[in-house]
Scaffold this active site. Structure first.
Site, PDB file in Angstrom:
ATOM      1  N   GLY A   1      -8.897 -60.623  52.772  1.00  0.00           N
ATOM      2  CA  GLY A   1     -10.105 -61.403  53.005  1.00  0.00           C
ATOM      3  C   GLY A   1     -10.388 -61.658  54.471  1.00  0.00           C
ATOM      4  CD  GLN A  31      -9.023 -70.299  47.041  1.00  0.00           C
ATOM      5  OE1 GLN A  31      -8.820 -70.270  45.827  1.00  0.00           O
ATOM      6  NE2 GLN A  31      -8.049 -70.288  47.921  1.00  0.00           N
ATOM      7  CB  ALA A  91      -5.907 -58.168  45.587  1.00  0.00           C
ATOM      8  CB  THR A 103      -3.781 -43.611  54.789  1.00  0.00           C
ATOM      9  OG1 THR A 103      -3.825 -42.501  55.683  1.00  0.00           O
ATOM     10  CG2 THR A 103      -3.421 -43.134  53.392  1.00  0.00           C
ATOM     11  CB  CYS A 120      -4.269 -70.335  56.875  1.00  0.00           C
ATOM     12  SG  CYS A 120      -4.817 -68.906  55.919  1.00  0.00           S
TER      13      CYS A 120
END
Length: 378
Positions: free
Chosen positions: A69, A172, A193, A230, A315
């Site tokens: 995110g 969220q 995810a 990749t 965080c």
């Protein structure tokens, strides 16, 4: 046995996701290669792209995978400025990754205030949009601390009339409440995810039809030239599986409302203040605060009895500083005493009950100790 109630920080990885990722890890191939292993890897990515798109009502071609995110929010802001926006308007309770990306963008930044419930002030926004310069408006769909849901569709009407760009961090809210990107009318929207029961380190930027993004990671032409590097095939496959499960379980997610409300009533009766409790919130989220008992002390006390919660933004965990959401609501006296409780796919009613019992018991003991100290001083 421990109780995990910190899904807003990171959800426990679903068994279905683990299975899909294990298969992808066992069948490794570069998705840009034309051989059979490469084609199978590419198929996993495109299957996941369709699953993620389905969760939010988007076209698969609108989904750009990323490392998470934070990266996708940064890409959205850079893309909006590259499209001709000259200034930013960021909600006062926005996640740090959006607020910080705005601050370092080089463009002027204004803070969109919220009311005492944590809901953005649309009247203020309407006036701000009248000022010169095309604006990027960043408003999260639901606050990561309080779970308060914002009036995105109403804000979109204002932004659209002013010719601006609306960016919505839906990290969220996705998988907890229904989301339709077309109904929200956002120019860009971000997902992650690990909030859905998927792996950490995978996210997505979802773009409105006709909206162009610019890449912030340069190199080869992966993700249609919008994100070099990749692709993380196992992670992306897990993201898709988690999105599929979250869409399937949306109705069940509403069961948390009754469980949360029962726990909320108990902690409120014991003296806690419920943050954002008067407005619509995510069904899985309880954000509460108490004066005279700092968040880290509460978290440690609960953890010692096997209950895992957080102080708010993941965080900021481990750092003794005021809650951004609580301060923005004008409740500074409570800002260092916030606790966020958030359930998910593996949570039961008993887990919520255990949290409430543990917190009330711990608070009563703490309050008794405070009373004894007051007596000693007196």
């Amino acid at each position: 046995m421990s109780v995990y109630l910190d899904y807003n920080a990171s959800g426990l990885v679903r068994p279905e996701v683990q299975e899909v990722m294990a298969k992808a890890l066992a069948d490794n191939g570069n998705p840009s290669a034309v051989h059979a292993a490469g084609r199978r890897a590419r198929a996993r990515i495109e299957t996941a792209r369709a699953q993620v798109a389905e969760l939010v009502g988007a076209d698969p071609t609108a989904v750009v995978f990323s490392s998470g995110g934070t990266e996708s929010n940064a890409q959205a802001i850079v893309s909006a400025l590259a499209a001709g926006c000259e200034r930013l308007i960021v909600s006062a309770t926005e996640h740090p990754c959006v607020a910080e990306a705005a601050m370092v963008s080089g463009a002027p930044v204004e803070v969109l205030p919220v009311d005492a419930n944590g809901v953005v002030d649309l009247g203020w926004l309407a006036e701000a949009l009248k000022r010169p310069g095309r604006a990027v408006v960043a408003i999260h769909h639901a606050n990561n601390e309080s779970g308060v849901i914002q009036p995105i569709a109403e804000a979109a009407v204002l932004v659209r009339a002013a010719g601006g760009w609306l960016h919505v961090d839906a990290i969220q809210s996705a998988g907890k409440v229904p989301i339709d990107v077309r109904a929200l009318d956002a120019d860009s929207l971000t997902l992650s995810a690990h909030k859905l029961g998927g792996p950490q380190g995978v996210g997505a930027l979802v773009l409105k039809e006709g909206v162009a993004a610019v890449r912030i990671l340069h190199g080869a032409g992966q993700e249609r030239g919008l994100r070099a590097g990749t692709e993380n095939v196992p992670g992306i496959a897990g993201f898709g599986a988690s999105a599929d499960c979250a869409a399937r379980d949306l109705a069940e997610a509403m069961a948390h409302v009754a469980w949360r409300d029962a726990a909320e009533a108990r902690v409120k009766a014991a003296g806690a203040t419920i943050i954002g409790g008067a407005v619509e919130r995510l069904p899985n989220t309880l954000f509460m605060a108490i004066e005279g008992w700092d968040s880290p002390q509460q978290l440690i006390t609960l953890d010692l009895v096997g209950v895992m919660v957080s102080a708010g933004s993941a965080c900021s965990s481990g750092k003794v500083k005021p809650s951004k959401a609580i301060s923005a609501m004008g409740l500074d006296h409570l800002a260092t005493g916030g606790v966020r409780v958030s359930g998910g796919w593996g949570t039961t009613e008993a887990d919520w009950d255990r949290f409430a019992e543990a917190w009330v018991t711990a608070w009563n003991k703490h309050r008794a100790r405070l009373s004894e100290r007051v007596k000693e001083v007196a």
